[in-house]
Design a protein around this motif. Structure first.
Motif, short mmCIF file in Angstrom:
data_model
loop_
_atom_site.label_atom_id
_atom_site.label_comp_id
_atom_site.label_asym_id
_atom_site.label_seq_id
_atom_site.Cartn_x
_atom_site.Cartn_y
_atom_site.Cartn_z
N ARG A 35 0.74 -1.27 0.04
CA ARG A 35 -0.03 -0.17 -0.03
C ARG A 35 1.05 1.42 0.06
N GLU A 36 1.97 1.31 1.08
CA GLU A 36 2.67 2.56 0.80
C GLU A 36 3.47 2.59 -0.54
N ARG A 39 0.90 4.07 -2.85
CA ARG A 39 0.43 5.71 -2.52
C ARG A 39 1.99 6.35 -3.40
N ALA A 40 3.07 5.68 -3.15
CA ALA A 40 4.24 6.73 -3.24
C ALA A 40 4.28 6.79 -4.76
N PHE A 42 1.75 6.73 -6.91
CA PHE A 42 0.78 7.77 -7.32
C PHE A 42 1.31 9.05 -7.02
N GLN A 43 2.00 9.43 -6.05
CA GLN A 43 2.38 10.56 -5.54
C GLN A 43 3.46 11.40 -6.67
N GLU A 54 -4.72 -0.89 -10.10
CA GLU A 54 -3.95 -0.28 -9.23
C GLU A 54 -4.50 1.21 -8.51
N LEU A 58 -6.11 1.78 -4.80
CA LEU A 58 -6.01 3.09 -4.06
C LEU A 58 -7.35 3.66 -3.38
N PHE A 61 -8.48 1.22 -0.49
CA PHE A 61 -7.71 0.98 0.49
C PHE A 61 -8.65 1.80 1.68
N ARG A 62 -9.37 2.88 1.55
CA ARG A 62 -10.01 3.56 2.41
C ARG A 62 -11.21 2.69 3.06
#
Length: 250
Positions: A35-36, A39-40, A42-43, A54, A58, A61-62
């Motif tokens: 997950r981390e 996210r990285a 995507f950022q 993917e 994201l 995840f929530r």
């Protein structure tokens, strides 16, 4: 009798002699690192750096914080075809997929509603003909993945600004009844100077049918004496869109 040598008072045992050793900590689930990393990525690279499944992960995840959801995201894409089609799928069909409860389906439908609202905002704030790509984006977002045909009309004022956006009819998987006189009546009620006709082909192929062309010609013939212009008739589908004006049919 005298005390023996070396037999002084006993020492109390250390208080931690009998304490239990701390339990070893369980390793973090493998998907936490995934997950981390996702996210990285995507950022750093934005949505274009991620395939559909993917990007869907994201979002999920929530909604599903305590599970590896990569298999679920892949299954949803496989079932419905694409990221956009997952969001457009009815909640009842989403919950047919194991692992998608009503709460997850609701979260996905909220995202879809937000995207539609944003697309409509881009159309309503500017003259429609000067922001044609936004019009097409909105029409595709609103209708391209619907399971039944819809006939929609964008009503415009003298400056080609949007007065109203209305779904006039909803039909079957391959047909929507259209009543030209009712279309014109509504245009006159709204004092519209022009309209854009929009409908979808659930089959995915936006190619105009013979019935589509006949209906459009009838609407043009009725609208002209009333001073109402028909700027275009747009057909949207999964595979793209067709514009009657671009095709020389209006």
């Amino acid at each position: 009798m005298s005390a023996g040598v070396g037999k002084g008072p006993r020492k109390a045992p250390s208080p931690d002699v009998f304490a239990e050793a701390p339990a070893p900590q369980a390793p973090a689930p493998h998907y936490h690192g995934h997950r981390e990393r996702l996210r990285a990525r995507f950022q750093e690279g934005g949505a274009d750096a991620l395939p559909d499944y993917e990007l869907l992960e994201l979002l999920l995840f929530r909604s599903i914080p305590q599970r590896d959801i990569k298999p679920l995201a892949k299954e949803l894409i496989q079932r419905f075809g694409s990221f956009a089609e997952v969001l457009a799928a009815p909640a009842s069909r989403l919950t047919e997929v194991k692992g998608v409860g009503e709460g997850v389906a609701l979260d996905l439908k909220i995202v879809e509603a937000a995207l539609k609202r944003m697309a409509k905002g881009a159309v309503s704030k500017r003259p429609v003909l000067s922001s044609w790509s936004s019009v097409l984006d909105y029409c595709r977002m609103a209708m391209a993945f619907a399971e039944r045909e819809q006939f929609r009309i964008l009503f415009l004022d003298k400056k080609n600004a949007l007065i109203a956006d209305e779904v006039q009819q909803t039909g079957t998987v391959d047909h929507t009844p259209v009543y030209p006189r009712e279309v014109m009546r509504r245009a006159l009620e709204l004092s519209a100077s022009a309209i854009i006709l929009v409908h979808n082909h659930p089959s995915g192929d936006p190619t105009p049918s013979g019935a589509d062309m006949r209906m459009t010609r009838e609407l043009v013939d009725i609208a002209k004496p009333l001073g109402i212009a028909i700027h275009d008739h747009i057909i949207v589908g999964r595979d793209g869109h067709a514009s009657f004006r671009s095709l020389g049919l209006i």
